[in-house]
Design a protein around this motif. Structure first.
Motif: not given
Length: 148
Positions: A96-105, A110-123
Motif C-alpha cells: 500500500l502507498d498513500g492508502g491505495t494498492v501500489r503493487v502485489t507479488g 517486488l524486490a526485483a520490480g518495484d523501487e519503493l518495495y526494494r528501497r524499504l526491503a533494503a533498509r
C-alpha cells in the motif's frame, strides 16, 4: 504448531502451571504464541494478524515467524505489517502507498520490480540480499489480473 513445546516443558507443572494476569511471567513472543495456540484450538479457516511482531525482539520474531509458517499449513493467514521480515516469506504481498494498492507479488518479484518495495526491503532487511531488478520480470500491478 505454535512452537510452545519447549516452553511447556520448562514450566514447573507443564500445561497445569497457573499463569498470572494476561500471561504475566511470559515474554511477548511466548504470549503471542500462546494466543495463536488458543486460536488454533477453534480450528479457524482464517487468522488475521495486525502488527503481530510489533513488540517482539529479533529472536522472538523469528520464533513467531516459524509458528506462522506452521499455522499457514492449517488455515489462511492474513498479516498486516510494517516490518518486512514479517511478510518476506508470504505467498502474496500487497504493498500500500498513500492508502491505495501500489503493487502485489512475492518478496522476490517486488524486490526485483518495484523501487519503493526494494528501497524499504533494503533498509529493513540488512544482511539479506535484495536482488537487482531483472529486465523481464515485473510484479503484477494492482487490479491487472494475473490470477493472484
Amino acid at each position: 504448531m505454535a512452537n510452545l513445546t519447549e516452553l511447556i516443558a520448562d514450566l514447573p507443572h507443564g500445561l497445569g502451571t497457573p499463569l498470572g494476569e494476561r500471561g504475566a511471567g511470559l515474554s511477548g513472543g511466548q504470549r503471542q504464541r500462546l494466543a495463536i495456540a488458543r486460536t488454533l484450538l477453534q480450528r479457524p479457516r482464517l487468522v488475521l494478524l495486525d502488527e503481530a511482531t510489533f513488540h517482539l525482539d529479533a529472536e522472538a520474531e523469528a520464533a513467531f515467524r516459524r509458528t506462522i509458517a506452521g499455522v499457514s499449513r492449517q488455515c489462511a493467514v492474513v498479516a498486516i505489517a510494517h516490518r518486512m521480515s514479517t511478510v518476506v516469506d508470504a505467498d502474496h504481498i500487497i504493498v500500500l502507498d498513500g492508502g491505495t494498492v501500489r503493487v502485489t507479488g512475492t518478496h522476490g518479484e517486488l524486490a526485483a520490480g518495484d523501487e519503493l518495495y526494494r528501497r524499504l526491503a533494503a533498509r529493513q532487511l540488512r544482511g539479506e540480499r535484495v536482488p537487482d531488478p531483472p529486465f523481464d520480470r515485473r510484479p503484477v500491478p494492482a487490479g491487472r489480473g494475473g490470477g493472484r
